[in-house]
Design an enzyme around this catalytic site. Structure first.
Site, PDB file in Angstrom:
ATOM      1  N   GLY A  11      21.238-129.251 -12.245  1.00 53.94           N
ATOM      2  CA  GLY A  11      20.542-128.729 -12.960  1.00 53.94           C
ATOM      3  C   GLY A  11      19.326-129.711 -13.283  1.00 53.94           C
ATOM      4  N   SER A  12      19.328-130.886 -12.695  1.00 55.65           N
ATOM      5  CA  SER A  12      18.079-132.098 -13.024  1.00 55.65           C
ATOM      6  C   SER A  12      16.751-131.275 -12.756  1.00 55.65           C
ATOM      7  CB  SER A  12      18.423-133.330 -12.140  1.00 55.65           C
ATOM      8  OG  SER A  12      18.066-133.169 -10.715  1.00 55.65           O
ATOM      9  N   MET A  87      22.066-122.182  -4.554  1.00 56.30           N
ATOM     10  CA  MET A  87      22.536-122.279  -3.439  1.00 56.30           C
ATOM     11  C   MET A  87      23.128-120.966  -2.676  1.00 56.30           C
ATOM     12  SD  MET A  87      21.632-125.498  -3.120  1.00 56.30           S
ATOM     13  CE  MET A  87      22.419-126.147  -1.756  1.00 56.30           C
ATOM     14  N   ARG A  88      22.219-120.017  -2.687  1.00 52.65           N
ATOM     15  CA  ARG A  88      22.898-118.667  -2.391  1.00 52.65           C
ATOM     16  C   ARG A  88      21.654-118.137  -1.462  1.00 52.65           C
ATOM     17  NH1 ARG A  88      27.451-117.063  -1.539  1.00 52.65           N
ATOM     18  NH2 ARG A  88      26.572-114.846  -1.703  1.00 52.65           N
ATOM     19  N   ASN A 104      10.924-121.650  -4.536  1.00 53.26           N
ATOM     20  CA  ASN A 104      11.877-122.500  -4.163  1.00 53.26           C
ATOM     21  C   ASN A 104      11.662-123.977  -3.807  1.00 53.26           C
ATOM     22  OD1 ASN A 104      14.754-123.085  -3.587  1.00 53.26           O
ATOM     23  ND2 ASN A 104      14.485-122.956  -1.234  1.00 53.26           N
ATOM     24  N   HIS A 106      12.921-127.388  -1.911  1.00 56.71           N
ATOM     25  CA  HIS A 106      13.761-127.730  -0.709  1.00 56.71           C
ATOM     26  C   HIS A 106      13.936-128.951  -0.500  1.00 56.71           C
ATOM     27  CE1 HIS A 106      16.480-127.083   2.654  1.00 56.71           C
ATOM     28  NE2 HIS A 106      15.685-127.919   3.402  1.00 56.71           N
ATOM     29  N   SER A 133       9.986-130.266  -0.550  1.00 50.05           N
ATOM     30  CA  SER A 133       8.833-129.178  -0.225  1.00 50.05           C
ATOM     31  C   SER A 133       9.204-128.043  -1.427  1.00 50.05           C
ATOM     32  CB  SER A 133       9.161-128.423   0.986  1.00 50.05           C
ATOM     33  OG  SER A 133       8.891-129.330   2.278  1.00 50.05           O
ATOM     34  N   LEU A 141      14.900-117.942   5.298  1.00 49.59           N
ATOM     35  CA  LEU A 141      15.504-118.895   4.635  1.00 49.59           C
ATOM     36  C   LEU A 141      14.830-120.239   4.837  1.00 49.59           C
ATOM     37  CD1 LEU A 141      18.114-119.770   2.949  1.00 49.59           C
ATOM     38  CD2 LEU A 141      19.072-120.311   5.115  1.00 49.59           C
ATOM     39  N   ASP A 142      14.571-120.818   3.665  1.00 51.91           N
ATOM     40  CA  ASP A 142      13.815-121.975   3.364  1.00 51.91           C
ATOM     41  C   ASP A 142      12.340-122.086   4.451  1.00 51.91           C
ATOM     42  OD1 ASP A 142      15.677-123.209   1.798  1.00 51.91           O
ATOM     43  OD2 ASP A 142      16.669-123.939   3.455  1.00 51.91           O
TER      44      ASP A 142
HETATM   45  C1  GRF Z   1      17.851-130.443  -5.158  1.00 53.09           C
HETATM   46  O1  GRF Z   1      17.919-131.774  -4.398  1.00 53.09           O
HETATM   47  C2  GRF Z   1      17.114-129.266  -4.590  1.00 53.09           C
HETATM   48  O2  GRF Z   1      16.155-129.525  -3.845  1.00 53.09           O
HETATM   49  C3  GRF Z   1      18.201-128.726  -3.912  1.00 53.09           C
HETATM   50  O3  GRF Z   1      19.418-128.889  -4.579  1.00 53.09           O
HETATM   51  C4  GRF Z   1      19.424-130.174  -5.381  1.00 53.09           C
HETATM   52  C5  GRF Z   1      19.443-129.565  -7.007  1.00 53.09           C
HETATM   53  O4  GRF Z   1      19.627-130.487  -7.661  1.00 53.09           O
HETATM   54  N1  GRF Z   1      17.899-127.329  -3.406  1.00 53.09           N
HETATM   55  P1  GRF Z   1      19.619-130.250  -9.246  1.00 53.09           P
HETATM   56  O5  GRF Z   1      20.696-129.036  -9.624  1.00 53.09           O
HETATM   57  O6  GRF Z   1      18.322-129.755  -9.727  1.00 53.09           O
HETATM   58  O7  GRF Z   1      19.837-131.358  -9.877  1.00 53.09           O
END
Ligand code: GRF
Length: 201
Positions: A11-12, A87-88, A104, A106, A133, A141-142
């Site tokens: 969750g950064s 991540m789903r 999203n 990525h 991106s 997906l993406d």
């Molecule tokens: C990030 O690199 C995001 O782009 C990817 O997963 C990571 C999540 O990092 N989909 P965080 O949970 O926001 O720290």
């Protein structure tokens, strides 16, 4: 602007959005995680943001999971749904319902390296540059229309970890800006094309 944020991990990115909520005119209504142990849930709780855990392993199908997810989201009637390390894979039924309001992030320069392990794959491919991106979510997906990207140079001694770290720094800067554009009505999706006033970035 009311937003719901979906996470699966540290969750950064969520934190960078939280830290910028006043500046970007975002009211985070709820944080939803498919993983109970996601550290991002702690970050949300510290800020008194309502949290929900929806454990995907307890649903027989993706459709059943997405239906429940959708029910929770709809309670908040959000203007924007932000996938911040969620991540789903979402079903087409879900993404179509919210098309134009799900974003999203990525960690690659899409369309390169869709899916997982993007940093190692960029190294293996001998890329000179890499990055992040942000795109509208569609049922590919993406693969939805790209809103914005931020680039970094790949250095000769880079590892997947060092790349991830520098890309993440870019993620934290770019995502709040893009959300702000959306909140200001300067970003939208029309006929599968991004309409963006670049000056807001
Ligand atoms: C990030 O690199 C995001 O782009 C990817 O997963 C990571 C999540 O990092 N989909 P965080 O949970 O926001 O720290």
């Amino acid at each position: 602007m009311k937003g719901v944020i979906l996470i699966s991990g540290s969750g950064s990115n969520l934190q960078s959005i939280i830290d910028n909520t006043a500046k970007i005119d975002l009211d985070i209504q709820a944080v939803i995680s498919n993983k109970e142990e996601a550290f991002g849930l702690k970050r949300a709780k510290i800020e008194n943001i309502p949290t929900h855990v929806l454990n995907h392993t307890q649903f027989p199908t993706r459709e059943a999971f997405d239906q429940q997810l959708s029910q929770i989201i709809d309670q908040y009637n959000p203007d924007i749904i932000i996938l911040a390390g969620f991540m789903r894979i979402l079903t087409a039924g879900f993404t179509r319902k919210y098309v134009g309001k799900i974003l999203n992030i990525h960690p690659s320069l899409l369309p390169k390296f869709q899916g997982l392990n993007t940093h190692q794959r960029a190294l293996d491919a001998g890329e000179n540059e890499h990055g992040v991106s942000i795109h509208f979510v569609t049922d590919e997906l993406d693969g939805g229309p790209i809103i914005a990207q931020s680039r970094i140079q790949v250095l000769t001694n880079d590892t997947a970890e060092s790349l991830a770290k520098r890309v993440l720094t870019e993620e934290h800067k770019l995502f709040p800006k893009v959300i702000h554009c959306f909140a200001q009505g300067r970003l939208s999706l029309k006929d599968n094309h991004v309409i963006l006033d670049n000056q807001c970035l």
